[in-house]
Scaffold this active site. Structure first.
Site, PDB file in Angstrom:
ATOM      1  N   ASP A 119       0.586  -7.740   1.770  1.00 42.76           N
ATOM      2  CA  ASP A 119       0.934  -6.322   1.808  1.00 42.76           C
ATOM      3  C   ASP A 119       2.442  -6.106   1.691  1.00 42.76           C
ATOM      4  O   ASP A 119       3.038  -5.347   2.456  1.00 42.76           O
ATOM      5  CB  ASP A 119       0.401  -5.672   3.086  1.00 42.76           C
ATOM      6  CG  ASP A 119       0.186  -4.170   2.912  1.00 42.76           C
ATOM      7  OD1 ASP A 119       0.601  -3.625   1.868  1.00 42.76           O
ATOM      8  OD2 ASP A 119      -0.397  -3.546   3.817  1.00 42.76           O
ATOM      9  N   SER A 131       3.498   2.959   9.810  1.00 42.41           N
ATOM     10  CA  SER A 131       3.420   1.720   9.036  1.00 42.41           C
ATOM     11  C   SER A 131       4.508   1.692   7.971  1.00 42.41           C
ATOM     12  O   SER A 131       4.844   2.721   7.389  1.00 42.41           O
ATOM     13  CB  SER A 131       2.054   1.598   8.359  1.00 42.41           C
ATOM     14  OG  SER A 131       1.136   0.941   9.167  1.00 42.41           O
ATOM     15  N   HIS A 162       0.804  -1.215   0.000  1.00 45.02           N
ATOM     16  CA  HIS A 162       0.000   0.000   0.000  1.00 45.02           C
ATOM     17  C   HIS A 162       0.834   1.260   0.000  1.00 45.02           C
ATOM     18  O   HIS A 162       0.316   2.348  -0.233  1.00 45.02           O
ATOM     19  CB  HIS A 162      -1.026  -0.005   1.143  1.00 45.02           C
ATOM     20  CG  HIS A 162      -0.459  -0.079   2.509  1.00 45.02           C
ATOM     21  ND1 HIS A 162      -0.310  -1.262   3.187  1.00 45.02           N
ATOM     22  CD2 HIS A 162      -0.010   0.878   3.334  1.00 45.02           C
ATOM     23  CE1 HIS A 162       0.196  -1.032   4.389  1.00 45.02           C
ATOM     24  NE2 HIS A 162       0.395   0.268   4.494  1.00 45.02           N
TER      25      HIS A 162
END
Length: 277
Positions: A150, A228, A119
């Site tokens: 991811d 993140s 992402h």
């Protein structure tokens, strides 16, 4: 919002290794950033607005006896940031609407293979990467992504002699870990430390690439929005996971818990991206 483990913010000017680590902000950048030539110092976007990304709903966690898991000392914090930062890169993603978002990556090879979150690079029209080990900017290409886990792999154009991250192994419940990043995009490296509280954790991503994520490490290490994509490391500075989410309370504030993809799972996904058709 206060967490059980104070965070230490260190000025980037302390050392060459303390350059800003922009970890997954999934941020909107106002305006556009001028193109930067490969292998030149890379300017950062002038303005960034944080957006929530991949934060699971708040859940109760087991009680851990933290009497033998004190927060890191100042000297240990400085040592960890100096150890880890040279193996990281900042990634600026140009978006189709003319905006941009920023994330981070972990250097796997001296020739510029970088692992990051899928992402971070989603919807990219182009990538600009700043290596924190040599302070130089590179153009880059996306080699592939594993949306289920991811994970994505990025290749830096013309990179040689890069410093690589130190890769660790497994962690156990109660182990002290730290996540390093630019919490809330404040501009200084930030480190939060605390114990692992659960393994094999499953969460539901709420925004961005909304999907279930499984097999995660959960730690009470004060991960905040904006972190993140950065490394979760052990006390020796070895990467044990890739931070992918922070927990939120029902009111939407960080609850002090962070989630990371175990490094073995991340590298397995990277291998599939690189070798499978």
């Amino acid at each position: 919002m206060p967490t059980n483990h104070p965070r230490a913010r260190l000025a980037a000017a302390l050392t060459h290794g303390l350059l800003i680590v922009l970890v997954l902000l999934l941020a909107s950048v106002t305006g556009t950033r001028p193109a930067t030539a490969a292998s030149q110092p890379l300017a950062r976007p002038a303005a960034v607005q944080l957006a929530a990304a991949n934060y699971p709903p708040a859940t109760a966690a087991p009680t851990i006896d933290e009497s033998e898991q004190p927060p890191l000392s100042y000297s240990d914090t400085l040592r960890l940031i100096r150890t880890v930062s040279p193996g990281l890169v900042d990634i600026t993603v140009e978006l189709p609407d003319g905006g941009a978002k920023a994330g981070t990556g972990i250097v796997l090879t001296s020739t510029g293979l970088v692992i990051t979150n899928a992402h971070v690079i989603s919807h990219a029209t182009s990538l600009h990467v700043l290596d924190l080990g040599n302070s130089r900017g590179y153009s880059a290409s996306i080699l592939g992504a594993d949306l289920t886990h991811d994970i994505a792999i990025v290749a830096l154009h013309g990179a040689t002699g890069l410093r690589t991250a130190r890769i660790g192994g497994r962690v156990a419940v109660g182990d002290l870990v730290a996540s390093i990043g630019n919490a809330h995009g404040l501009g200084d490296p930030s480190l939060g430390a605390g114990p692992v509280v659960r393994l094999h954790r499953s969460i539901e991503s709420t925004t961005g690439l909304a999907r279930p994520l499984t097999g995660l490490i959960e730690a009470r290490n004060g991960v905040e929005p904006g972190e993140s994509g950065g490394p979760m490391v052990d006390t020796a500075g070895r990467v044990v996971g890739i931070t992918v989410a922070t927990g939120l309370t029902t009111s939407g504030d960080p609850n002090g818990h962070g989630y990371a993809i175990p490094i073995a799972a991340a590298l397995a996904a990277a291998h599939r991206i690189l070798v499978e058709p």
